[in-house]
Enzyme design. Structure first.
Site, PDB file in Angstrom:
ATOM      1  N   PRO A   1      46.524  36.438  15.573  1.00  0.00           N
ATOM      2  CA  PRO A   1      45.395  36.147  16.467  1.00  0.00           C
ATOM      3  C   PRO A   1      44.158  36.979  16.143  1.00  0.00           C
ATOM      4  CG  PRO A   1      47.206  37.204  17.668  1.00  0.00           C
ATOM      5  CD  PRO A   1      47.706  36.905  16.296  1.00  0.00           C
TER       6      PRO A   1
ATOM      7  N   GLU B   1      54.413  42.790  17.463  1.00  0.00           N
ATOM      8  CA  GLU B   1      52.997  43.168  17.455  1.00  0.00           C
ATOM      9  C   GLU B   1      52.343  42.950  16.087  1.00  0.00           C
ATOM     10  OE1 GLU B   1      51.391  43.949  20.393  1.00  0.00           O
ATOM     11  OE2 GLU B   1      53.365  43.334  21.130  1.00  0.00           O
TER      12      GLU B   1
ATOM     13  N   ASP C   1      37.275  12.317   9.704  1.00  0.00           N
ATOM     14  CA  ASP C   1      37.713  13.324  10.674  1.00  0.00           C
ATOM     15  C   ASP C   1      36.500  13.955  11.361  1.00  0.00           C
ATOM     16  OD1 ASP C   1      40.324  12.971   9.899  1.00  0.00           O
ATOM     17  OD2 ASP C   1      40.430  14.792   8.692  1.00  0.00           O
TER      18      ASP C   1
HETATM   19 CL1  6GU Z   1      47.905  32.733  13.677  1.00  0.00          CL
HETATM   20  N1  6GU Z   1      49.433  33.951  15.463  1.00  0.00           N
HETATM   21  C1  6GU Z   1      49.738  34.297  16.715  1.00  0.00           C
HETATM   22  N2  6GU Z   1      50.828  35.020  16.943  1.00  0.00           N
HETATM   23  N3  6GU Z   1      49.001  33.962  17.756  1.00  0.00           N
HETATM   24  C2  6GU Z   1      47.935  33.235  17.507  1.00  0.00           C
HETATM   25  C3  6GU Z   1      47.552  32.824  16.232  1.00  0.00           C
HETATM   26  C4  6GU Z   1      48.336  33.210  15.214  1.00  0.00           C
HETATM   27  N4  6GU Z   1      46.422  32.116  16.305  1.00  0.00           N
HETATM   28  C5  6GU Z   1      46.111  32.090  17.581  1.00  0.00           C
HETATM   29  N5  6GU Z   1      47.007  32.759  18.322  1.00  0.00           N
END
Ligand code: 6GU
Length: 268
Positions: free
Chosen positions: A95, A122, A179
């Protein structure tokens, strides 16, 4: 394209056997291989995580296990594999990564080899990205502003977006061209509504213009609907529209929708 995925949950990737991606794999357009990270953990419990330095909640994935796994997958793919002895681009879903966009999907679809390293907990000890960053192109990528429990689902999202762009994967060669976020006339607009037979369903009529056979009017109607939806659902995309790409009719419609194009506001 060669695709490797390393995860502690290989079962997450069962959908890669299905539909467009599944067929691409059967045809050999996509050579996808899923690896169990724990295969490279050597203690009796197959430990892949440990407590974070500096304290705090959760666990961090251990660098040694990831290093062995990534090295083994890279060695397994070269020099005699389909990748011709090259090395993969390493994708780490997180994220905190840079945003995954259609543009990035197109860039990744042009690569011969991708390796996805799916973290849990984590995340992965940051030295793994630093180490491979000296040898490979490493991208930490996020699929949106929300937090998933791990990188597996994000990897599936990216693999589907990338896979459908590979040559021959979509049945209709034009499907990927219109798209919402692809380059072209409707670039930066979301798509409007679509209809099929019957012409009336439960009292709801198909917009008559679509039955008119008038291609110019149909194209104009579709653009109006795309603009309406973009303003309603994606105001930030509407605000960023390049005035050079808008005709007089577009401007009048945007005004009707009480959307004023204000270049000064674009940066806000
Ligand atoms: Cl790529 N990984 C995780 N764990 N959470 C996310 C993400 C990725 N993209 C948005 N939220």
């Amino acid at each position: 394209m060669r695709l490797d995925i390393i995860s502690i949950f290989p079962e997450y990737f069962a959908p890669l056997d299905v539909s467009l991606i599944g067929k691409a794999r059967e045809r050999g357009t996509l050579d996808a291989r899923v690896h169990q990270l724990r295969d490279w953990a050597h203690d009796v419990h197959k430990t892949v995580d440990d407590t974070p330095y500096g304290g705090g909640p959760g666990m961090v994935m251990k660098p040694e296990v990831w290093g062995e796994a990534i090295d083994a997958v890279i060695e397994g793919g070269s020099p005699t594999g389909v990748t011709g002895g090259g090395s993969p681009r390493l994708i780490v879903p997180t994220p905190s990564g840079r945003p995954f966009t259609q543009e990035l999907a197109q860039e990744l679809a042009a690569e011969p080899w991708l390796l996805f390293a799916c973290g849990r907990y984590e995340g992965i000890d940051s030295r793994v990205m630093a180490e491979y960053g000296t040898r490979l192109r490493v991208d930490e990528i996020s699929i949106g502003d929300y937090v998933l429990a791990g990188g597996e689902v994000a990897t599936l999202v990216m693999v589907e977006a990338i896979g459908r762009l590979l040559p021959g994967v979509l049945g209709n060669a034009h499907s990927a061209v219109d798209d919402s976020f692809a380059p072209g006339a409707m670039r930066n607009l979301v798509e409007g509504p679509v209809f099929t037979k019957p012409p009336v369903w439960r009292g709801h009529e198909v917009p008559p213009v679509l039955l008119s056979g008038h291609h110019g009017k149909v194209a104009r109607w579709r653009r109006d609907e795309a603009l309406r939806r973009t303003v309603a659902n994606r105001p930030e995309l509407a605000a960023a529209l390049d005035p050079e790409t808008l005709d007089k009719h577009d401007r009048r419609l945007l005004e009707e929708l009480s959307f004023r194009f204000q270049p000064e506001d674009m940066a806000n």
